[in-house]
Design a protein around this motif. Structure first.
Motif, PDB file in Angstrom:
ATOM      1  N   VAL A 407      46.689  20.283  30.003  1.00 50.20           N
ATOM      2  CA  VAL A 407      47.409  20.308  31.395  1.00 50.20           C
ATOM      3  C   VAL A 407      48.104  21.509  31.435  1.00 50.20           C
ATOM      4  CG1 VAL A 407      48.548  19.321  33.239  1.00 50.20           C
ATOM      5  CG2 VAL A 407      47.006  18.043  31.859  1.00 50.20           C
ATOM      6  N   LYS A 408      48.070  22.500  32.268  1.00 47.86           N
ATOM      7  CA  LYS A 408      49.078  23.319  32.621  1.00 47.86           C
ATOM      8  C   LYS A 408      49.626  23.209  34.209  1.00 47.86           C
ATOM      9  CE  LYS A 408      48.951  27.717  31.142  1.00 47.86           C
ATOM     10  NZ  LYS A 408      48.362  29.301  31.085  1.00 47.86           N
ATOM     11  N   ALA A 409      50.935  23.449  34.271  1.00 50.24           N
ATOM     12  CA  ALA A 409      51.350  23.208  35.500  1.00 50.24           C
ATOM     13  C   ALA A 409      51.567  24.630  36.211  1.00 50.24           C
ATOM     14  CB  ALA A 409      52.855  22.562  35.423  1.00 50.24           C
ATOM     15  N   TYR A 410      51.763  24.321  37.535  1.00 49.94           N
ATOM     16  CA  TYR A 410      51.686  25.691  38.458  1.00 49.94           C
ATOM     17  C   TYR A 410      52.692  25.379  39.583  1.00 49.94           C
ATOM     18  CZ  TYR A 410      47.351  26.414  36.119  1.00 49.94           C
ATOM     19  OH  TYR A 410      46.214  26.987  35.005  1.00 49.94           O
ATOM     20  N   GLY A 411      53.178  26.673  40.181  1.00 52.38           N
ATOM     21  CA  GLY A 411      53.975  26.584  41.062  1.00 52.38           C
ATOM     22  C   GLY A 411      55.796  26.877  40.452  1.00 52.38           C
ATOM     23  N   HIS A 412      56.563  27.008  41.198  1.00 54.67           N
ATOM     24  CA  HIS A 412      57.896  27.467  40.454  1.00 54.67           C
ATOM     25  C   HIS A 412      58.423  26.096  39.978  1.00 54.67           C
ATOM     26  CE1 HIS A 412      59.008  25.972  44.503  1.00 54.67           C
ATOM     27  NE2 HIS A 412      60.048  25.374  44.045  1.00 54.67           N
ATOM     28  N   ASN A 413      58.081  24.827  40.496  1.00 55.69           N
ATOM     29  CA  ASN A 413      58.553  23.839  40.011  1.00 55.69           C
ATOM     30  C   ASN A 413      57.530  22.937  39.396  1.00 55.69           C
ATOM     31  OD1 ASN A 413      57.102  22.698  42.045  1.00 55.69           O
ATOM     32  ND2 ASN A 413      58.625  22.224  43.468  1.00 55.69           N
ATOM     33  N   GLY A 414      56.438  23.491  38.962  1.00 58.80           N
ATOM     34  CA  GLY A 414      55.458  22.623  38.107  1.00 58.80           C
ATOM     35  C   GLY A 414      54.814  21.460  38.999  1.00 58.80           C
ATOM     36  N   TYR A 415      54.747  21.432  40.388  1.00 58.47           N
ATOM     37  CA  TYR A 415      54.252  20.623  41.070  1.00 58.47           C
ATOM     38  C   TYR A 415      52.568  20.408  41.115  1.00 58.47           C
ATOM     39  CZ  TYR A 415      52.286  17.972  45.178  1.00 58.47           C
ATOM     40  OH  TYR A 415      51.776  17.186  45.922  1.00 58.47           O
ATOM     41  N   PHE A 416      51.908  21.596  41.023  1.00 56.39           N
ATOM     42  CA  PHE A 416      50.487  21.641  40.785  1.00 56.39           C
ATOM     43  C   PHE A 416      49.996  21.312  39.438  1.00 56.39           C
ATOM     44  CE2 PHE A 416      51.695  24.252  44.205  1.00 56.39           C
ATOM     45  CZ  PHE A 416      51.020  23.667  45.405  1.00 56.39           C
ATOM     46  N   LYS A 417      49.079  20.809  39.090  1.00 51.09           N
ATOM     47  CA  LYS A 417      48.751  20.230  37.866  1.00 51.09           C
ATOM     48  C   LYS A 417      47.083  20.719  37.376  1.00 51.09           C
ATOM     49  CE  LYS A 417      52.289  18.125  37.730  1.00 51.09           C
ATOM     50  NZ  LYS A 417      53.571  18.606  36.938  1.00 51.09           N
ATOM     51  N   SER A 418      46.600  21.669  38.154  1.00 49.23           N
ATOM     52  CA  SER A 418      45.370  22.250  38.017  1.00 49.23           C
ATOM     53  C   SER A 418      45.265  23.659  38.899  1.00 49.23           C
ATOM     54  CB  SER A 418      44.224  21.395  38.005  1.00 49.23           C
ATOM     55  OG  SER A 418      44.022  21.011  39.511  1.00 49.23           O
ATOM     56  N   LEU A 419      44.384  24.574  38.291  1.00 43.96           N
ATOM     57  CA  LEU A 419      44.096  25.459  39.453  1.00 43.96           C
ATOM     58  C   LEU A 419      43.232  25.142  40.435  1.00 43.96           C
ATOM     59  CD1 LEU A 419      42.879  28.507  36.917  1.00 43.96           C
ATOM     60  CD2 LEU A 419      44.866  28.333  38.205  1.00 43.96           C
ATOM     61  N   LYS A 420      42.391  24.140  40.381  1.00 45.33           N
ATOM     62  CA  LYS A 420      41.426  23.921  41.358  1.00 45.33           C
ATOM     63  C   LYS A 420      42.715  23.104  42.396  1.00 45.33           C
ATOM     64  CE  LYS A 420      38.062  21.857  43.791  1.00 45.33           C
ATOM     65  NZ  LYS A 420      37.185  22.475  44.666  1.00 45.33           N
ATOM     66  N   GLU A 421      43.553  22.331  41.891  1.00 46.42           N
ATOM     67  CA  GLU A 421      44.444  22.030  42.973  1.00 46.42           C
ATOM     68  C   GLU A 421      45.244  22.936  43.906  1.00 46.42           C
ATOM     69  OE1 GLU A 421      47.761  18.159  43.040  1.00 46.42           O
ATOM     70  OE2 GLU A 421      47.699  19.628  41.367  1.00 46.42           O
ATOM     71  N   ILE A 422      45.901  24.118  42.983  1.00 45.86           N
ATOM     72  CA  ILE A 422      46.655  24.844  43.621  1.00 45.86           C
ATOM     73  C   ILE A 422      45.796  25.750  44.729  1.00 45.86           C
ATOM     74  CG2 ILE A 422      46.735  26.793  42.058  1.00 45.86           C
ATOM     75  CD1 ILE A 422      49.726  27.220  42.734  1.00 45.86           C
ATOM     76  N   VAL A 423      44.452  26.049  44.357  1.00 41.44           N
ATOM     77  CA  VAL A 423      43.497  26.786  45.250  1.00 41.44           C
ATOM     78  C   VAL A 423      43.143  25.962  46.278  1.00 41.44           C
ATOM     79  CG1 VAL A 423      41.180  27.641  45.389  1.00 41.44           C
ATOM     80  CG2 VAL A 423      42.661  28.020  43.504  1.00 41.44           C
ATOM     81  N   HIS A 424      43.089  24.566  46.370  1.00 44.16           N
ATOM     82  CA  HIS A 424      42.760  23.691  47.263  1.00 44.16           C
ATOM     83  C   HIS A 424      44.198  23.679  48.223  1.00 44.16           C
ATOM     84  CE1 HIS A 424      41.010  20.676  49.448  1.00 44.16           C
ATOM     85  NE2 HIS A 424      41.879  19.648  49.358  1.00 44.16           N
ATOM     86  N   PHE A 425      45.208  24.010  47.597  1.00 47.71           N
ATOM     87  CA  PHE A 425      46.448  23.655  48.442  1.00 47.71           C
ATOM     88  C   PHE A 425      46.235  24.933  49.342  1.00 47.71           C
ATOM     89  CE2 PHE A 425      50.892  25.453  49.137  1.00 47.71           C
ATOM     90  CZ  PHE A 425      51.477  24.090  49.788  1.00 47.71           C
ATOM     91  N   TYR A 426      46.381  26.224  48.700  1.00 48.44           N
ATOM     92  CA  TYR A 426      46.236  27.610  49.488  1.00 48.44           C
ATOM     93  C   TYR A 426      45.252  27.462  50.728  1.00 48.44           C
ATOM     94  CZ  TYR A 426      49.040  30.494  46.458  1.00 48.44           C
ATOM     95  OH  TYR A 426      49.950  31.276  45.841  1.00 48.44           O
ATOM     96  N   ASN A 427      44.146  26.577  50.439  1.00 46.86           N
ATOM     97  CA  ASN A 427      43.227  26.842  51.273  1.00 46.86           C
ATOM     98  C   ASN A 427      43.526  25.615  52.633  1.00 46.86           C
ATOM     99  OD1 ASN A 427      40.569  27.088  52.462  1.00 46.86           O
ATOM    100  ND2 ASN A 427      39.437  25.303  51.318  1.00 46.86           N
ATOM    101  N   THR A 428      44.099  24.585  52.309  1.00 45.01           N
ATOM    102  CA  THR A 428      44.053  23.427  53.072  1.00 45.01           C
ATOM    103  C   THR A 428      45.388  22.936  53.620  1.00 45.01           C
ATOM    104  OG1 THR A 428      44.027  21.843  51.412  1.00 45.01           O
ATOM    105  CG2 THR A 428      42.013  22.464  52.465  1.00 45.01           C
ATOM    106  N   ARG A 429      46.517  23.772  52.885  1.00 41.15           N
ATOM    107  CA  ARG A 429      47.776  23.394  53.370  1.00 41.15           C
ATOM    108  C   ARG A 429      48.220  23.083  54.756  1.00 41.15           C
ATOM    109  NH1 ARG A 429      51.730  27.809  53.401  1.00 41.15           N
ATOM    110  NH2 ARG A 429      51.205  28.243  55.374  1.00 41.15           N
ATOM    111  N   ASP A 430      47.588  23.631  55.808  1.00 38.79           N
ATOM    112  CA  ASP A 430      47.891  23.337  57.125  1.00 38.79           C
ATOM    113  C   ASP A 430      46.803  22.864  57.882  1.00 38.79           C
ATOM    114  OD1 ASP A 430      50.122  24.879  56.561  1.00 38.79           O
ATOM    115  OD2 ASP A 430      49.411  26.659  57.260  1.00 38.79           O
ATOM    116  N   VAL A 431      45.939  22.199  57.183  1.00 36.68           N
ATOM    117  CA  VAL A 431      44.646  21.563  57.608  1.00 36.68           C
ATOM    118  C   VAL A 431      44.657  19.954  57.342  1.00 36.68           C
ATOM    119  CG1 VAL A 431      42.101  21.428  57.581  1.00 36.68           C
ATOM    120  CG2 VAL A 431      43.310  23.611  57.348  1.00 36.68           C
TER     121      VAL A 431
END
Length: 490
Positions: A407-431
């Protein structure tokens, strides 16, 4: 369901100075899993192995000064004696198998941030990668963009303005950061280096004056006492003015050596599949090609994670800072570091009310734990418009890991736990809707509120309209950015 520890429970590590630290829950619930202990032990053994292998090279050290500096920098990076308890090298948070970022899967999966030499102290951010960091420009204000560009660290506080090298100034942060390597004085790092087997190489590179310092009789005691130093004695290694100047210059040279290693081909290699494709030595698979097209097209990724232009190396960052609306990571132990530890140190006086101000906090008052570079007074008016923003990281080696289940963490605080998750966030944060407490949809069907909405990027992030296949394709493309690819021979 997205993995989360019970809300509000942060994790810390209690340690004796033995080789096998014991991880404890901060609420006293007892040891964490044997898997965590095994991972920490594995990393410690690997650091020792790499250091021993590198020390062996001193017997036949290169006669070229550039290679000497690289060798010296590697020895410094893997030297745990440069921490207050002699138990934590810089490499503890920056190992090769993960692209020189956090090497402990379970910590990435949970806390996101790593323990320091004093193992009950954690910082508020996940480790960044060292790869390609030396290619960041010195922090400067671009009048045309109306923005700050360059530097190192999430908050750009390693500006490079003093040494002309942000990576070198970054290397000067952790040694005296109380929640990292924990020394009380930069002179302690110099003293410890003077006792190490690479001293002769250091003097050959930088001069015999480097360690010609009259150390006080109590230097061992002082340097074995965790920082920060007291306000009444901010430089507890008591040196003459001349020796203090020598120690400061040698500390700079230690940092420049580390930056030299980070700039070497061993760390900053340009050997990914992407590079092979650009050189005509390989071809993207269909999903990777689709991902590259999304990356450059409707995903809008390369507007910040630039893949190069005329005269540019494709470094997949524009070296600016942005607030993408990352949620707070409730698993950061930093939130519970609002009470004095056994040495009376309080890392986070704000407790659960802490909000990471990013670049703006650095410009306004300096980083609360460690500030290797001075703030240019002319930039202070930019504090309000940069609050909550964090440096756009390079995507090179973003998926480098020792095994598929790591497992790698992403974001300045390590909130995201996969590339798929952070990509999904970029895509759907406001949806997607806002999550409620303990929402099983978190990370897939809902998102928590941003840690801060100050200066949040609303034009390029949050509603991209990508399909699930587009997201998977983006992940596949980013996986081509891992160094160490060997093109197939025809």
């Amino acid at each position: 369901m997205r993995f989360r520890i019970l809300a509000g429970v942060a994790v810390a590590i209690a340690v004796t100075c033995s080789a096998m630290p014991i991880l404890l829950a901060r609420d006293g619930a007892g040891p964490l899993s044997p898997a965590v202990l095994a991972e920490i032990a594995r990393v410690e053994v690997e650091i020792d192995r790499i250091e021993a292998e590198t020390l062996a090279r001193l017997a036949t050290a290169p006669d070229n000064q550039v290679q000497q500096i690289e060798l010296l920098g590697k020895l410094l990076l893997f030297d745990k004696h440069l921490s207050v308890n002699r138990n934590e090298a810089c490499a503890f948070c920056h190992m090769p198998e993960t692209g020189f970022t956090g090497p402990i899967s379970e910590i990435n999966r949970t806390t996101g941030s790593y323990p320091g030499s004093v193992r009950t102290r954690f910082s508020e951010r996940k480790p960044q990668t060292h790869t390609y960091a030396p290619l960041s420009p010195v922090l400067h204000y671009n009048e045309g963009q109306g923005d700050l560009v360059g530097g190192n660290f999430w908050d750009m506080r390693a500006t490079g303005r003093r040494l002309g090298n942000p990576a070198a100034e970054q290397a000067e942060g952790p040694p005296t950061n109380p929640v990292e390597m924990g020394l009380p004085d930069i002179a302690c790092a110099v003293y410890r280096a003077s006792q190490r087997p690479y001293r002769n190489l250091f003097e050959a590179v930088w001069g015999v004056q480097a360690f010609a310092i009259g150390w006080p009789a109590d230097v061992e005691t002082v340097c074995s006492t965790p920082g920060p130093a007291s306000a009444g004695d901010p430089l507890p290694v008591h040196l003459s003015n001349l020796d203090r100047g020598r120690a400061a210059a040698t500390f700079d040279q230690m940092a420049q050596s580390i930056a030299g290693y980070e700039a070497s081909h061993e760390v900053t290699a340009f050997t990914s599949k992407y590079d092979a494709v650009q050189a005509g030595k390989a071809a993207f698979a269909p999903l990777e090609q689709q991902g590259y097209e999304v990356f450059r097209g409707k995903g809008r990724c390369n507007e910040c994670h630039r893949d190069g232009g005329p005269g540019e190396d494709p470094l997949f960052t524009d070296f600016t800072a942005s607030n993408i609306g990352t949620p707070a990571n409730p698993e950061l132990p930093y939130y519970t570091e609002n009470v004095p530890d056994d040495r009376g140190y309080v890392a986070n006086k704000e407790g659960n009310a802490f909000v990471d101000g990013g670049v703006g906090a650095f410009l306004a008052s300096g980083h609360p734990l460690s500030q290797p570079s001075a703030v240019d007074a002319r930039w202070k008016p930019l504090a309000s418009q940069t609050r909550g923003r964090f440096q756009v990281p390079t995507l090179r080696n973003v998926d480098k890991r020792p095994s598929p289940d790591f497992v790698k963490a992403y974001g300045h605080n390590g909130y995201f736990k996969s590339l798929k998750e952070i990509v999904h966030f970029y895509n759907t944060r406001d949806v997607l809707p806002r999550c409620v407490a303990h929402d099983p949809r978190e990370g897939t069907g809902c998102w928590p509120a941003p840690e801060t909405t100050d200066n949040m990027n609303i034009s390029k992030t949050g509603h991209l309209g990508l399909t699930d296949q587009d997201e998977d394709a983006l992940v596949a493309f980013m996986q081509t950015l891992t160094d160490g690819y060997t093109p197939a021979k025809n």
